[in-house]
Scaffold this motif. Structure first.
Motif, mmCIF file in Angstrom:
data_model
loop_
_atom_site.group_PDB
_atom_site.id
_atom_site.type_symbol
_atom_site.label_atom_id
_atom_site.label_comp_id
_atom_site.label_asym_id
_atom_site.label_seq_id
_atom_site.Cartn_x
_atom_site.Cartn_y
_atom_site.Cartn_z
ATOM 1 N N LEU A 263 42.589 38.532 50.384
ATOM 2 C CA LEU A 263 43.527 39.335 49.590
ATOM 3 C C LEU A 263 43.544 38.850 48.145
ATOM 4 C CD1 LEU A 263 45.619 41.593 49.540
ATOM 5 C CD2 LEU A 263 47.351 39.880 50.125
ATOM 6 N N THR A 264 43.488 37.547 47.945
ATOM 7 C CA THR A 264 43.461 37.004 46.591
ATOM 8 C C THR A 264 42.220 37.474 45.842
ATOM 9 O OG1 THR A 264 44.695 35.055 47.319
ATOM 10 C CG2 THR A 264 43.486 34.865 45.243
ATOM 11 N N ILE A 265 41.088 37.500 46.513
ATOM 12 C CA ILE A 265 39.848 37.969 45.886
ATOM 13 C C ILE A 265 39.962 39.444 45.516
ATOM 14 C CG2 ILE A 265 37.385 38.442 46.319
ATOM 15 C CD1 ILE A 265 37.331 35.765 47.875
ATOM 16 N N VAL A 266 40.498 40.254 46.415
ATOM 17 C CA VAL A 266 40.665 41.686 46.136
ATOM 18 C C VAL A 266 41.608 41.893 44.949
ATOM 19 C CG1 VAL A 266 41.612 43.850 47.044
ATOM 20 C CG2 VAL A 266 40.100 42.458 48.470
ATOM 21 N N ILE A 267 42.728 41.177 44.942
ATOM 22 C CA ILE A 267 43.693 41.308 43.841
ATOM 23 C C ILE A 267 43.059 40.847 42.523
ATOM 24 C CG2 ILE A 267 45.858 40.370 42.911
ATOM 25 C CD1 ILE A 267 46.929 40.456 45.825
ATOM 26 N N ALA A 268 42.269 39.776 42.576
ATOM 27 C CA ALA A 268 41.590 39.298 41.365
ATOM 28 C C ALA A 268 40.650 40.366 40.819
ATOM 29 C CB ALA A 268 40.823 38.006 41.667
ATOM 30 N N PHE A 269 39.903 41.026 41.690
ATOM 31 C CA PHE A 269 38.983 42.079 41.243
ATOM 32 C C PHE A 269 39.738 43.273 40.662
ATOM 33 C CE2 PHE A 269 35.438 39.954 43.198
ATOM 34 C CZ PHE A 269 34.349 40.427 42.481
ATOM 35 N N ILE A 270 40.801 43.689 41.307
ATOM 36 C CA ILE A 270 41.576 44.823 40.797
ATOM 37 C C ILE A 270 42.196 44.481 39.450
ATOM 38 C CG2 ILE A 270 43.631 46.241 41.198
ATOM 39 C CD1 ILE A 270 42.913 46.099 44.227
ATOM 40 N N THR A 271 42.764 43.289 39.346
ATOM 41 C CA THR A 271 43.386 42.862 38.091
ATOM 42 C C THR A 271 42.357 42.789 36.967
ATOM 43 O OG1 THR A 271 45.029 41.596 39.328
ATOM 44 C CG2 THR A 271 44.754 41.037 37.001
ATOM 45 N N MET A 272 41.221 42.175 37.234
ATOM 46 C CA MET A 272 40.178 42.061 36.215
ATOM 47 C C MET A 272 39.646 43.432 35.824
ATOM 48 S SD MET A 272 38.468 40.272 34.116
ATOM 49 C CE MET A 272 39.096 38.691 34.618
ATOM 50 N N TYR A 273 39.492 44.326 36.787
ATOM 51 C CA TYR A 273 39.007 45.675 36.508
ATOM 52 C C TYR A 273 39.966 46.408 35.573
ATOM 53 C CZ TYR A 273 37.720 50.560 37.330
ATOM 54 O OH TYR A 273 37.356 51.871 37.173
ATOM 55 N N LEU A 274 41.242 46.375 35.904
ATOM 56 C CA LEU A 274 42.226 47.055 35.064
ATOM 57 C C LEU A 274 42.280 46.441 33.672
ATOM 58 C CD1 LEU A 274 45.082 47.623 37.657
ATOM 59 C CD2 LEU A 274 43.497 49.324 36.722
ATOM 60 N N TYR A 275 42.219 45.126 33.594
ATOM 61 C CA TYR A 275 42.210 44.457 32.292
ATOM 62 C C TYR A 275 41.008 44.908 31.471
ATOM 63 C CZ TYR A 275 41.895 40.944 28.680
ATOM 64 O OH TYR A 275 41.789 40.331 27.462
ATOM 65 N N ARG A 276 39.837 44.880 32.074
ATOM 66 C CA ARG A 276 38.618 45.256 31.361
ATOM 67 C C ARG A 276 38.617 46.733 30.987
ATOM 68 N NH1 ARG A 276 33.831 43.422 34.997
ATOM 69 N NH2 ARG A 276 32.558 43.658 33.146
ATOM 70 N N LEU A 277 39.188 47.557 31.832
ATOM 71 C CA LEU A 277 39.249 48.992 31.561
ATOM 72 C C LEU A 277 40.195 49.300 30.403
ATOM 73 C CD1 LEU A 277 38.075 51.616 32.741
ATOM 74 C CD2 LEU A 277 40.092 51.768 34.180
ATOM 75 N N ILE A 278 41.322 48.588 30.356
ATOM 76 C CA ILE A 278 42.349 48.879 29.356
ATOM 77 C C ILE A 278 42.135 48.119 28.048
ATOM 78 C CG2 ILE A 278 44.828 48.690 28.865
ATOM 79 C CD1 ILE A 278 45.254 49.106 31.935
ATOM 80 N N PHE A 279 41.783 46.849 28.129
ATOM 81 C CA PHE A 279 41.828 45.993 26.945
ATOM 82 C C PHE A 279 40.488 45.617 26.329
ATOM 83 C CE2 PHE A 279 45.790 44.935 29.239
ATOM 84 C CZ PHE A 279 46.692 45.403 28.285
ATOM 85 N N THR A 280 39.386 46.004 26.916
ATOM 86 C CA THR A 280 38.097 45.634 26.317
ATOM 87 C C THR A 280 37.507 46.817 25.577
ATOM 88 O OG1 THR A 280 36.861 46.124 28.337
ATOM 89 C CG2 THR A 280 37.648 43.862 28.051
ATOM 90 N N ASP A 281 36.430 46.560 24.863
ATOM 91 C CA ASP A 281 35.833 47.576 23.990
ATOM 92 C C ASP A 281 35.046 48.649 24.723
ATOM 93 O OD1 ASP A 281 33.696 46.052 24.731
ATOM 94 O OD2 ASP A 281 33.216 45.352 22.719
ATOM 95 N N GLY A 282 34.899 48.547 26.025
ATOM 96 C CA GLY A 282 34.273 49.617 26.796
ATOM 97 C C GLY A 282 32.770 49.588 26.841
ATOM 98 N N ASP A 283 32.150 48.459 26.528
ATOM 99 C CA ASP A 283 30.698 48.434 26.587
ATOM 100 C C ASP A 283 30.177 48.095 27.984
ATOM 101 O OD1 ASP A 283 31.615 45.846 26.351
ATOM 102 O OD2 ASP A 283 29.843 45.141 25.291
ATOM 103 N N ILE A 284 31.043 47.594 28.854
ATOM 104 C CA ILE A 284 30.625 47.318 30.229
ATOM 105 C C ILE A 284 31.386 48.224 31.190
ATOM 106 C CG2 ILE A 284 30.497 45.593 32.067
ATOM 107 C CD1 ILE A 284 30.198 43.503 29.864
ATOM 108 N N VAL A 285 32.687 48.118 31.194
ATOM 109 C CA VAL A 285 33.526 48.951 32.064
ATOM 110 C C VAL A 285 33.958 50.173 31.262
ATOM 111 C CG1 VAL A 285 35.653 49.052 33.389
ATOM 112 C CG2 VAL A 285 34.309 46.963 33.384
#
Length: 133
Positions: free
Chosen positions: A93-115
């Protein structure tokens, strides 16, 4: 867990890797992004592992900061019978939550060159756009 179940899992993973390799070589890249126009939770994972193989740890972390977790999850999964079930569930569950959290962070706060979130670039939209022209 029986030997047959392990073989089935290894066969499934091998099939997925083969399909991704075929998509890569024909120029499609990620089938999820190709079909939906939206990156998945693991976007950048392949590039991260390729960077790691070149011993470029910075690039590996840049492409996907959680690149080390899938092997950890696989090891935990294969050792499931030797681990307390409660601990097993907490780790997974911790691994799944880590992936979801990182995905949302990268989707919202990064420049969009990967996600990326570009549903207008999915295959269905492009086919309809092509027919209109």
């Amino acid at each position: 867990m029986g030997l047959k179940k392990h073989k089935d899992i290894i066969c499934l993973v091998g099939t997925i890797v083969f399909i991704y390799a075929v998509f890569h070589f024909v120029g499609i890249g990620c089938p999820i992004k190709f079909v939906t126009g939206i990156s998945c939770l693991g976007c950048g994972m392949t590039r991260a592992w390729l960077s790691l193989l070149k011993l470029d740890f910075g690039a590996a972390f840049y492409y996907h900061p959680l690149f080390i977790l899938p092997p950890v999850a696989a090891i935990v999964y294969f050792l499931k019978s030797k681990i307390n079930i409660k601990i097993y569930k907490i780790i997974m569950l911790t691994i799944v939550i880590a992936f979801i959290t990182m995905y949302l962070y990268r989707l919202i706060f990064t420049d969009g060159d990967i996600v990326v979130f570009e549903p207008q670039n999915n295959i269905i939209f492009r086919l309809f756009e092509h027919k209109r022209k």
